[in-house]
Design a protein around this motif. Structure first.
Motif, PDB file in Angstrom:
ATOM      1  N   UNK A  72       0.788  -1.232   0.000  1.00 53.71           N
ATOM      2  CA  UNK A  72       0.000   0.000   0.000  1.00 53.71           C
ATOM      3  C   UNK A  72       0.819   1.281   0.000  1.00 53.71           C
ATOM      4  N   UNK A  73       2.084   1.242   0.384  1.00 52.73           N
ATOM      5  CA  UNK A  73       2.900   2.456   0.413  1.00 52.73           C
ATOM      6  C   UNK A  73       3.894   2.483  -0.751  1.00 52.73           C
ATOM      7  N   UNK A  74       3.740   1.559  -1.683  1.00 55.81           N
ATOM      8  CA  UNK A  74       4.637   1.456  -2.830  1.00 55.81           C
ATOM      9  C   UNK A  74       4.036   2.193  -4.031  1.00 55.81           C
ATOM     10  N   UNK A  75       4.666   2.059  -5.193  1.00 50.42           N
ATOM     11  CA  UNK A  75       4.177   2.665  -6.435  1.00 50.42           C
ATOM     12  C   UNK A  75       4.587   1.772  -7.595  1.00 50.42           C
ATOM     13  N   UNK A  76       4.068   2.066  -8.782  1.00 52.39           N
ATOM     14  CA  UNK A  76       4.414   1.271  -9.962  1.00 52.39           C
ATOM     15  C   UNK A  76       5.910   1.327 -10.250  1.00 52.39           C
ATOM     16  N   UNK A  77       6.515   2.509 -10.117  1.00 51.34           N
ATOM     17  CA  UNK A  77       7.962   2.623 -10.369  1.00 51.34           C
ATOM     18  C   UNK A  77       8.762   1.906  -9.293  1.00 51.34           C
ATOM     19  N   UNK A  78       8.295   1.995  -8.063  1.00 51.23           N
ATOM     20  CA  UNK A  78       8.962   1.257  -6.986  1.00 51.23           C
ATOM     21  C   UNK A  78       8.961  -0.237  -7.297  1.00 51.23           C
ATOM     22  N   UNK A  79       7.866  -0.754  -7.832  1.00 45.75           N
ATOM     23  CA  UNK A  79       7.787  -2.168  -8.170  1.00 45.75           C
ATOM     24  C   UNK A  79       8.684  -2.509  -9.371  1.00 45.75           C
ATOM     25  N   UNK A  80       8.864  -1.573 -10.302  1.00 44.72           N
ATOM     26  CA  UNK A  80       9.786  -1.808 -11.420  1.00 44.72           C
ATOM     27  C   UNK A  80      11.224  -1.897 -10.908  1.00 44.72           C
ATOM     28  N   UNK A  81      11.562  -1.039  -9.951  1.00 43.32           N
ATOM     29  CA  UNK A  81      12.899  -1.112  -9.348  1.00 43.32           C
ATOM     30  C   UNK A  81      13.039  -2.394  -8.541  1.00 43.32           C
ATOM     31  N   UNK A  82      11.992  -2.754  -7.818  1.00 40.25           N
ATOM     32  CA  UNK A  82      11.961  -4.020  -7.082  1.00 40.25           C
ATOM     33  C   UNK A  82      12.290  -5.181  -8.030  1.00 40.25           C
ATOM     34  N   UNK A  83      11.620  -5.225  -9.183  1.00 40.33           N
ATOM     35  CA  UNK A  83      11.872  -6.297 -10.150  1.00 40.33           C
ATOM     36  C   UNK A  83      13.268  -6.243 -10.728  1.00 40.33           C
ATOM     37  N   UNK A  84      13.781  -5.037 -10.950  1.00 41.84           N
ATOM     38  CA  UNK A  84      15.140  -4.892 -11.480  1.00 41.84           C
ATOM     39  C   UNK A  84      16.171  -5.389 -10.487  1.00 41.84           C
ATOM     40  N   UNK A  85      16.001  -5.039  -9.228  1.00 45.31           N
ATOM     41  CA  UNK A  85      16.947  -5.488  -8.203  1.00 45.31           C
ATOM     42  C   UNK A  85      16.948  -7.009  -8.094  1.00 45.31           C
ATOM     43  N   UNK A  86      15.780  -7.604  -8.188  1.00 45.62           N
ATOM     44  CA  UNK A  86      15.708  -9.071  -8.177  1.00 45.62           C
ATOM     45  C   UNK A  86      16.435  -9.651  -9.394  1.00 45.62           C
ATOM     46  N   UNK A  87      16.249  -9.016 -10.544  1.00 43.07           N
ATOM     47  CA  UNK A  87      16.853  -9.529 -11.777  1.00 43.07           C
ATOM     48  C   UNK A  87      18.374  -9.444 -11.748  1.00 43.07           C
ATOM     49  N   UNK A  88      18.930  -8.560 -10.934  1.00 47.98           N
ATOM     50  CA  UNK A  88      20.379  -8.420 -10.822  1.00 47.98           C
ATOM     51  C   UNK A  88      20.979  -9.378  -9.792  1.00 47.98           C
ATOM     52  N   UNK A  89      20.156  -9.899  -8.890  1.00 46.89           N
ATOM     53  CA  UNK A  89      20.650 -10.654  -7.741  1.00 46.89           C
ATOM     54  C   UNK A  89      20.837 -12.133  -8.044  1.00 46.89           C
ATOM     55  N   UNK A  90      21.766 -12.746  -7.304  1.00 51.58           N
ATOM     56  CA  UNK A  90      21.906 -14.201  -7.317  1.00 51.58           C
ATOM     57  C   UNK A  90      20.866 -14.851  -6.411  1.00 51.58           C
ATOM     58  N   UNK A  91      20.594 -14.177  -5.290  1.00 51.58           N
ATOM     59  CA  UNK A  91      19.696 -14.743  -4.287  1.00 51.58           C
ATOM     60  C   UNK A  91      18.987 -13.614  -3.558  1.00 51.58           C
ATOM     61  N   UNK A  92      17.721 -13.861  -3.200  1.00 49.91           N
ATOM     62  CA  UNK A  92      16.928 -12.914  -2.423  1.00 49.91           C
ATOM     63  C   UNK A  92      16.747 -13.507  -1.024  1.00 49.91           C
ATOM     64  N   UNK A  93      17.236 -12.814  -0.014  1.00 46.07           N
ATOM     65  CA  UNK A  93      17.188 -13.298   1.370  1.00 46.07           C
ATOM     66  C   UNK A  93      16.017 -12.626   2.076  1.00 46.07           C
ATOM     67  N   UNK A  94      15.166 -13.439   2.688  1.00 44.71           N
ATOM     68  CA  UNK A  94      13.946 -12.900   3.286  1.00 44.71           C
ATOM     69  C   UNK A  94      13.625 -13.647   4.576  1.00 44.71           C
ATOM     70  N   UNK A  95      13.044 -12.934   5.521  1.00 40.11           N
ATOM     71  CA  UNK A  95      12.668 -13.540   6.782  1.00 40.11           C
ATOM     72  C   UNK A  95      11.387 -14.357   6.675  1.00 40.11           C
ATOM     73  N   UNK A  96      11.254 -15.339   7.536  1.00 39.33           N
ATOM     74  CA  UNK A  96      10.098 -16.237   7.478  1.00 39.33           C
ATOM     75  C   UNK A  96       8.785 -15.499   7.691  1.00 39.33           C
ATOM     76  N   UNK A  97       8.762 -14.503   8.588  1.00 38.78           N
ATOM     77  CA  UNK A  97       7.526 -13.775   8.843  1.00 38.78           C
ATOM     78  C   UNK A  97       7.084 -13.006   7.609  1.00 38.78           C
ATOM     79  N   UNK A  98       8.042 -12.455   6.868  1.00 36.99           N
ATOM     80  CA  UNK A  98       7.703 -11.745   5.631  1.00 36.99           C
ATOM     81  C   UNK A  98       7.168 -12.713   4.586  1.00 36.99           C
ATOM     82  N   UNK A  99       7.725 -13.913   4.529  1.00 33.32           N
ATOM     83  CA  UNK A  99       7.208 -14.933   3.610  1.00 33.32           C
ATOM     84  C   UNK A  99       5.746 -15.213   3.916  1.00 33.32           C
ATOM     85  N   UNK A 100       5.433 -15.305   5.196  1.00 36.43           N
ATOM     86  CA  UNK A 100       4.045 -15.605   5.588  1.00 36.43           C
ATOM     87  C   UNK A 100       3.115 -14.419   5.313  1.00 36.43           C
TER      88      UNK A 100
END
Length: 268
Positions: A72-100
């Motif tokens: 809810x506090x994001x934007x379309x461009x923020x999500x494009x950057x989100x996708x770009x950062x993922x595309x550059x990474x080898x691995x995305x590290x995330x906490x279990x609570x965020x997964x849930x």
């Protein structure tokens, strides 16, 4: 999209009448431009070293979530950057609570980045690495049963054997990164690097980011400042005990669109 920092010859003040010489003003940046703006450091003479960056969003009054979610506090461009950062990474590290809470799914392959990832020796999509002490996760979810790249589960050596077995049966790769039940952040970075994952990205949540900050293993923060005010008791981007001495980071770049600021800070 416009670049506010660093200032370059192309970054100029808006001209009279609304025209502007500012870099990128009035148009959407392409994915290649975003990838160049967020490129990982080049490997040194001794080969690639792990580089851990975080990507988070925060409102003007410091809320990292609204109703328990960041969308809810994001934007379309923020999500494009989100996708770009993922595309550059080898691995995305995330906490279990965020997964849930966020309903995490496997990272997807993106045709726009296929050639770049292949040239960099990366698989079609980054792996997801879930940090968990209890392994209290739903291993029937697609994140574990049908990812393009096997999902990693980072846990401690004392994790419950039955939960480890359940995770492995679902197709996850369990990686030990601590001597007790929990995960040691420095061990986690080392363990991922040993698997060939040196371009590391974490998307939190706040508890995990706080642990990474406290351990001194965070190299870079990509922070989107959302032009919103939420009040309430929402979490900040990093939680947990305060560090003894605040750590100073240096501003690397700042982009702006529609009032959102997209900043990069690196350890100074």
């Amino acid at each position: 999209m416009r670049r506010l920092f660093p200032v370059t010859d192309e970054t100029a003040a808006p001209a009279p009448g609304g025209a502007s010489g500012e870099e990128g003003v009035g148009r959407e940046w392409g994915l290649a431009e975003l990838a160049a703006a967020y490129a990982y450091p080049e490997p040194g003479a001794g080969g690639p070293l792990p580089w851990l960056r975080a990507n988070m969003v925060s409102t003007l009054d410091g809320a990292a979530q609204h109703d328990g979610r960041s969308q809810p506090i994001s934007s379309a461009t923020d999500m494009r950057i989100f996708g770009t950062l993922r595309a550059l990474a080898d691995v995305v590290v995330v906490g279990a609570e965020t997964v849930r809470q966020e309903g995490y799914r496997p990272a997807r392959a993106r045709a726009e980045f296929a050639a770049t990832r292949e040239a960099a020796g990366q698989p079609p999509a980054p792996a997801i690495a879930v940090v968990t002490a209890s392994l209290d996760l739903d291993f029937s979810l697609p994140l574990f049963t049908s990812p393009l790249v096997p999902t990693l589960v980072l846990t401690g050596a004392a994790a419950a054997a039955d939960r480890v077995a359940t995770a492995e049966k679902a197709g996850a790769r369990v990686v030990t990164a601590g001597d007790g039940i929990g995960v040691d952040p420095a061990r986690a970075v080392q363990a991922l690097a040993a698997l060939g994952h040196t371009r590391l990205l974490t998307e939190g949540g706040p508890r995990l980011l706080g642990q990474l900050v406290a351990a001194g293993v965070l190299d870079e923060l990509c922070l989107t400042v959302s032009p919103m005010l939420t009040a309430g008791g929402a979490q900040r981007i990093a939680g947990g005990p305060a560090v003894t001495v605040p750590r100073r980071f240096a501003l690397v770049s700042m982009l702006e669109e529609d009032g959102f600021l997209f900043t990069r800070y690196a350890r100074s």
